[in-house]
Motif scaffolding. Structure first.
Motif, PDB file in Angstrom:
ATOM      1  N   VAL A 152       0.860  -1.180   0.000  1.00 25.30           N
ATOM      2  CA  VAL A 152       0.000   0.000   0.000  1.00 25.30           C
ATOM      3  C   VAL A 152       0.899   1.233   0.000  1.00 25.30           C
ATOM      4  CG1 VAL A 152      -1.748   1.302   1.269  1.00 25.30           C
ATOM      5  CG2 VAL A 152      -1.804  -1.198   1.296  1.00 25.30           C
ATOM      6  N   GLY A 153       0.606   2.190  -0.877  1.00 28.34           N
ATOM      7  CA  GLY A 153       1.400   3.407  -0.924  1.00 28.34           C
ATOM      8  C   GLY A 153       1.412   4.125   0.409  1.00 28.34           C
ATOM      9  N   GLY A 154       2.568   4.675   0.787  1.00 23.94           N
ATOM     10  CA  GLY A 154       2.702   5.396   2.042  1.00 23.94           C
ATOM     11  C   GLY A 154       3.043   4.537   3.240  1.00 23.94           C
ATOM     12  N   THR A 155       3.165   3.229   3.043  1.00 26.61           N
ATOM     13  CA  THR A 155       3.419   2.311   4.155  1.00 26.61           C
ATOM     14  C   THR A 155       4.785   2.547   4.790  1.00 26.61           C
ATOM     15  OG1 THR A 155       1.959   0.560   3.383  1.00 26.61           O
ATOM     16  CG2 THR A 155       3.850  -0.130   4.706  1.00 26.61           C
ATOM     17  N   ARG A 156       4.795   2.554   6.116  1.00 28.42           N
ATOM     18  CA  ARG A 156       6.026   2.520   6.896  1.00 28.42           C
ATOM     19  C   ARG A 156       6.176   1.127   7.522  1.00 28.42           C
ATOM     20  NH1 ARG A 156       4.802   7.949  10.262  1.00 28.42           N
ATOM     21  NH2 ARG A 156       2.691   7.128   9.946  1.00 28.42           N
ATOM     22  N   ALA A 157       7.335   0.867   8.077  1.00 29.34           N
ATOM     23  CA  ALA A 157       7.584  -0.469   8.633  1.00 29.34           C
ATOM     24  C   ALA A 157       6.573  -0.817   9.715  1.00 29.34           C
ATOM     25  CB  ALA A 157       9.005  -0.549   9.181  1.00 29.34           C
ATOM     26  N   SER A 158       6.214   0.153  10.541  1.00 33.00           N
ATOM     27  CA  SER A 158       5.241  -0.132  11.611  1.00 33.00           C
ATOM     28  C   SER A 158       3.873  -0.501  11.033  1.00 33.00           C
ATOM     29  CB  SER A 158       5.118   1.071  12.547  1.00 33.00           C
ATOM     30  OG  SER A 158       4.701   2.229  11.832  1.00 33.00           O
ATOM     31  N   ASP A 159       3.500   0.113   9.899  1.00 33.68           N
ATOM     32  CA  ASP A 159       2.237  -0.235   9.238  1.00 33.68           C
ATOM     33  C   ASP A 159       2.298  -1.649   8.674  1.00 33.68           C
ATOM     34  OD1 ASP A 159       1.281   2.459   9.566  1.00 33.68           O
ATOM     35  OD2 ASP A 159       2.504   3.030   7.844  1.00 33.68           O
ATOM     36  N   LEU A 160       3.450  -1.991   8.099  1.00 31.81           N
ATOM     37  CA  LEU A 160       3.602  -3.308   7.492  1.00 31.81           C
ATOM     38  C   LEU A 160       3.479  -4.401   8.547  1.00 31.81           C
ATOM     39  CD1 LEU A 160       6.106  -4.017   4.624  1.00 31.81           C
ATOM     40  CD2 LEU A 160       5.495  -5.769   6.274  1.00 31.81           C
ATOM     41  N   VAL A 161       4.060  -4.148   9.725  1.00 33.55           N
ATOM     42  CA  VAL A 161       3.938  -5.112  10.828  1.00 33.55           C
ATOM     43  C   VAL A 161       2.469  -5.376  11.146  1.00 33.55           C
ATOM     44  CG1 VAL A 161       4.322  -5.458  13.302  1.00 33.55           C
ATOM     45  CG2 VAL A 161       6.166  -4.552  11.889  1.00 33.55           C
ATOM     46  N   LYS A 162       1.673  -4.299  11.182  1.00 30.51           N
ATOM     47  CA  LYS A 162       0.273  -4.411  11.598  1.00 30.51           C
ATOM     48  C   LYS A 162      -0.630  -5.018  10.522  1.00 30.51           C
ATOM     49  CE  LYS A 162       0.550  -0.298  14.555  1.00 30.51           C
ATOM     50  NZ  LYS A 162       0.092   1.115  14.685  1.00 30.51           N
ATOM     51  N   TYR A 163      -0.392  -4.636   9.260  1.00 31.20           N
ATOM     52  CA  TYR A 163      -1.409  -4.901   8.243  1.00 31.20           C
ATOM     53  C   TYR A 163      -1.008  -5.855   7.113  1.00 31.20           C
ATOM     54  CZ  TYR A 163      -3.263  -0.733  10.515  1.00 31.20           C
ATOM     55  OH  TYR A 163      -3.713   0.178  11.451  1.00 31.20           O
ATOM     56  N   GLN A 164       0.270  -6.145   6.954  1.00 26.67           N
ATOM     57  CA  GLN A 164       0.661  -6.943   5.799  1.00 26.67           C
ATOM     58  C   GLN A 164       1.299  -8.280   6.144  1.00 26.67           C
ATOM     59  OE1 GLN A 164       2.754  -4.729   2.675  1.00 26.67           O
ATOM     60  NE2 GLN A 164       1.763  -2.831   3.300  1.00 26.67           N
ATOM     61  N   VAL A 165       1.956  -8.379   7.281  1.00 25.39           N
ATOM     62  CA  VAL A 165       2.679  -9.618   7.606  1.00 25.39           C
ATOM     63  C   VAL A 165       1.730 -10.795   7.760  1.00 25.39           C
ATOM     64  CG1 VAL A 165       4.107 -10.785   9.329  1.00 25.39           C
ATOM     65  CG2 VAL A 165       4.689  -8.467   8.598  1.00 25.39           C
ATOM     66  N   ALA A 166       0.699 -10.645   8.561  1.00 26.06           N
ATOM     67  CA  ALA A 166      -0.227 -11.767   8.788  1.00 26.06           C
ATOM     68  C   ALA A 166      -0.928 -12.213   7.503  1.00 26.06           C
ATOM     69  CB  ALA A 166      -1.247 -11.397   9.861  1.00 26.06           C
ATOM     70  N   PRO A 167      -1.454 -11.291   6.681  1.00 29.21           N
ATOM     71  CA  PRO A 167      -2.045 -11.722   5.406  1.00 29.21           C
ATOM     72  C   PRO A 167      -1.045 -12.419   4.494  1.00 29.21           C
ATOM     73  CG  PRO A 167      -2.802  -9.520   5.946  1.00 29.21           C
ATOM     74  CD  PRO A 167      -1.722  -9.855   6.927  1.00 29.21           C
ATOM     75  N   ALA A 168       0.197 -11.969   4.514  1.00 29.47           N
ATOM     76  CA  ALA A 168       1.217 -12.617   3.687  1.00 29.47           C
ATOM     77  C   ALA A 168       1.441 -14.051   4.123  1.00 29.47           C
ATOM     78  CB  ALA A 168       2.525 -11.834   3.759  1.00 29.47           C
ATOM     79  N   ILE A 169       1.556 -14.261   5.406  1.00 27.12           N
ATOM     80  CA  ILE A 169       1.751 -15.616   5.934  1.00 27.12           C
ATOM     81  C   ILE A 169       0.544 -16.489   5.618  1.00 27.12           C
ATOM     82  CG2 ILE A 169       1.988 -16.956   8.065  1.00 27.12           C
ATOM     83  CD1 ILE A 169       3.644 -14.562   9.162  1.00 27.12           C
ATOM     84  N   ALA A 170      -0.649 -15.899   5.716  1.00 24.79           N
ATOM     85  CA  ALA A 170      -1.876 -16.660   5.459  1.00 24.79           C
ATOM     86  C   ALA A 170      -1.969 -17.149   4.019  1.00 24.79           C
ATOM     87  CB  ALA A 170      -3.096 -15.801   5.792  1.00 24.79           C
ATOM     88  N   GLU A 171      -1.331 -16.466   3.108  1.00 23.01           N
ATOM     89  CA  GLU A 171      -1.340 -16.885   1.702  1.00 23.01           C
ATOM     90  C   GLU A 171      -0.482 -18.117   1.455  1.00 23.01           C
ATOM     91  OE1 GLU A 171      -3.063 -15.969  -0.783  1.00 23.01           O
ATOM     92  OE2 GLU A 171      -3.973 -14.081  -0.150  1.00 23.01           O
ATOM     93  N   ALA A 172       0.398 -18.454   2.410  1.00 27.93           N
ATOM     94  CA  ALA A 172       1.311 -19.598   2.272  1.00 27.93           C
ATOM     95  C   ALA A 172       2.077 -19.552   0.954  1.00 27.93           C
ATOM     96  CB  ALA A 172       0.550 -20.915   2.401  1.00 27.93           C
TER      97      ALA A 172
END
Length: 269
Positions: free
Chosen positions: A99-119
């Protein structure tokens, strides 16, 4: 950058927070200039390659360096270029979470878990530019990046991390912010290198001769999109070249899981 410019930026970094606040405000205001277009983020997700080849699932995490504002056709963005490279051997599914504008703290909250869920088989991570330009404390960034990459590596066979190149030459930045941005981006790239070394994560090269065309304040070489902030298709070609330098290592790390899946499905003879 010459010694004078770097020394000036280091001096700025040591001034009182009030002075830094003025500098950050000017940089942020420049990112919203009314005289330049505001470009739309894009979704590089897609399915590429021959369905008869082995499947390969790829997730993309990060910021607008992934969503490629202003890049047309979209196949010119680095993620699609890498997808087409992988499609020479695999049937590739690209899944974008960036997502445009993402910082590392945002990525921790919003992208890591969905990425893992995609396997997925591979994960490509690009984050740091917004942290550097928005005055995020570098220790906080390094802590968040460690959390991101360690969690991903615990669940995904191969994870790669993009280095952070020199933000100082961005044509959209005010002159007062250029030396500061160079020092900040270099420091953040070193933080990325430290985290990747500790966690044994492949990292792309982001500084050196191959990036010289970005040091063009008038954008005569067309490396920037129309907003003079994001990379153009030509710029993304260099991003893709940097990723290709670590791609074989990522595939080698993913190979055991890929082979086990193929064997269990009866596709591996």
């Amino acid at each position: 950058m010459g010694r004078y410019h770097v020394a000036t930026a280091k001096g700025v970094a040591k001034r009182p927070m009030a002075a830094l606040g003025i500098l950050f405000s000017q940089v942020w205001h420049t990112g919203h200039r009314p005289d330049l277009p505001s470009l739309t983020n894009q979704d590089p997700s897609g399915i590429i390659g021959d369905p008869a080849t082995p499947p390969l699932k790829v997730v993309l995490l990060g910021d607008s360096s992934v969503t490629a504002p202003g890049v047309f056709p979209l196949d010119d963005c680095w993620a699609r270029r890498i997808g087409h490279t992988l499609a020479e051997r695999y049937h590739v599914r690209l899944i974008n979470l960036a997502v445009g504008g993402t910082r590392a703290s945002d990525l921790v909250k919003y992208q890591v878990a969905p990425a893992i869920a995609e396997a997925p088989d591979l994960a490509f991570v690009c984050v740091g530019a917004n942290d550097a330009l928005r005055a995020v404390n570098i220790e906080d960034y390094e802590r968040d990046l460690t959390a991101i990459l360690s969690r991903l590596a615990d669940h995904i066979p191969a994870v790669g991390m993009s280095g952070l190149g020199d933000l100082g030459p961005l044509p959209r930045l005010p002159n007062i912010g250029r030396s500061w941005a160079t020092v900040r981006s270099r420091s953040f790239d070193r933080a990325i290198a430290r985290v990747c070394h500790r966690l044994d994560i492949p990292k792309t090269t982001a500084w050196g001769p191959m990036w010289q065309d970005f040091e063009d304040p008038l954008n005569e070489k067309g490396m920037y999109a129309a907003d003079l902030f994001h990379a153009s298709g030509k710029g993304h070609a260099l991003f893709a070249a940097a990723w290709r330098e670590v791609l074989d290592e990522m595939l080698e790390r993913a190979a055991p899981a890929l082979n086990a899946r193929l064997e269990s499905s009866g596709s591996l003879t």
